[in-house]
Scaffold this motif. Sequence first.
Motif, PDB file in Angstrom:
ATOM      1  N   SER A  82     -50.131 -22.192  -6.986  1.00 25.59           N
ATOM      2  CA  SER A  82     -49.701 -20.879  -7.458  1.00 25.59           C
ATOM      3  C   SER A  82     -48.218 -20.658  -7.147  1.00 25.59           C
ATOM      4  N   PHE A  83     -47.473 -20.135  -8.126  1.00 27.64           N
ATOM      5  CA  PHE A  83     -46.033 -19.943  -7.972  1.00 27.64           C
ATOM      6  C   PHE A  83     -45.663 -18.481  -8.212  1.00 27.64           C
ATOM      7  N   THR A  84     -44.591 -18.040  -7.554  1.00 26.80           N
ATOM      8  CA  THR A  84     -44.121 -16.666  -7.684  1.00 26.80           C
ATOM      9  C   THR A  84     -42.629 -16.645  -7.988  1.00 26.80           C
ATOM     10  N   LEU A  85     -42.238 -15.742  -8.878  1.00 23.83           N
ATOM     11  CA  LEU A  85     -40.836 -15.546  -9.226  1.00 23.83           C
ATOM     12  C   LEU A  85     -40.480 -14.090  -8.957  1.00 23.83           C
ATOM     13  N   LYS A  86     -39.376 -13.835  -8.239  1.00 23.97           N
ATOM     14  CA  LYS A  86     -38.947 -12.468  -7.928  1.00 23.97           C
ATOM     15  C   LYS A  86     -37.706 -12.116  -8.750  1.00 23.97           C
ATOM     16  N   LEU A  87     -37.744 -10.953  -9.384  1.00 25.57           N
ATOM     17  CA  LEU A  87     -36.643 -10.514 -10.239  1.00 25.57           C
ATOM     18  C   LEU A  87     -36.377  -9.024 -10.059  1.00 25.57           C
ATOM     19  N   ASN A  88     -35.172  -8.593 -10.399  1.00 27.38           N
ATOM     20  CA  ASN A  88     -34.905  -7.172 -10.557  1.00 27.38           C
ATOM     21  C   ASN A  88     -35.376  -6.749 -11.945  1.00 27.38           C
ATOM     22  N   ILE A  89     -35.503  -5.444 -12.157  1.00 27.19           N
ATOM     23  CA  ILE A  89     -36.010  -4.966 -13.441  1.00 27.19           C
ATOM     24  C   ILE A  89     -35.018  -5.207 -14.574  1.00 27.19           C
TER      25      ILE A  89
END
Length: 304
Positions: A82-89
């Motif tokens: 499982s992978f996660t990507l963090k971004l601003n809106i």
Amino acid sequence: MKIKVIGLASNDAAYVAEWVFHHLYCGFDEIEVLVYNSTDRTINVLLKITEVFPQVSVKILSSLESVHTIYRLENCDEELNSFTLKLNIDEFWVSSDLQSSVLKLIKNQVKLGTNKLNVLTVLENTPFSILKQCNHIRSVPRDITINGHGSPTCYILKRNMRSELEYIAALPTNYCEPNVHVTSNCSGYQRPSCHHLRLVFGVNAHENYTDSYYGFLTFTGVKPLLKLARQDVHDKALKAIQNILLYSAQFDDSKKNALFSAFSGIDNKNVKLALSKLDKSIDKERQTLLSRVIGKRPNTTLHI
């Protein structure tokens, strides 16, 4: 393999629905929005969406804590792959053909060990527009396929230059008030021009994307909230301009320079009027200083 995207939102009511739709459309398995220091309708919009899309969740933070955006996929569960990507809106994961799923493209990147994603800044000039078929971009890495030739690839589109109005409203709430320290590290508003490279999506792919977006707005029932949120953005921008006019005499030189830097590139006549008032207040201060010096030394010629 499961891929999750986490979005960081604060007073993003006018944009969070588009951001959520985009990543649902791109095939992310789970979408979580972390809301912090938000005083607008961001949470209301998100809760409306979660009523019909259970894969979307909302978490309210008391502060930003230690959460920071990164442009790299994190393997958050090796057993489940499982992978996660963090971004601003204002940041969007996107495929170069606007139709390949995130799973398809990320699989290839993970196999190659290139989890880091390149970032492209989109320059726009239409208030509250969705992603266009033809986009002007800057800061393009050499290894990016711009016009969709060759195999599809993926990257992050940063959309913090949507329009003058939205750019002004996005400045910190107290940016244009007195006695607030601001830095001049903001390079100002940049508009699209023929000198920028273009990111072009296929016509059919973009039509499908656009149709799906407006269908999403209808299905979730967020249109009335978006209308109010956009009015809030408009009002916030106007307040920022009015504050410059109102408080210009109270700004010190460092703050004035920071404001000149932040508002550079803006053509709005009210902004120009406000900035010209800052110029005049600076000149007035110099003239006052000059008269004081001459008053003390009447026989001296002072050169500035």
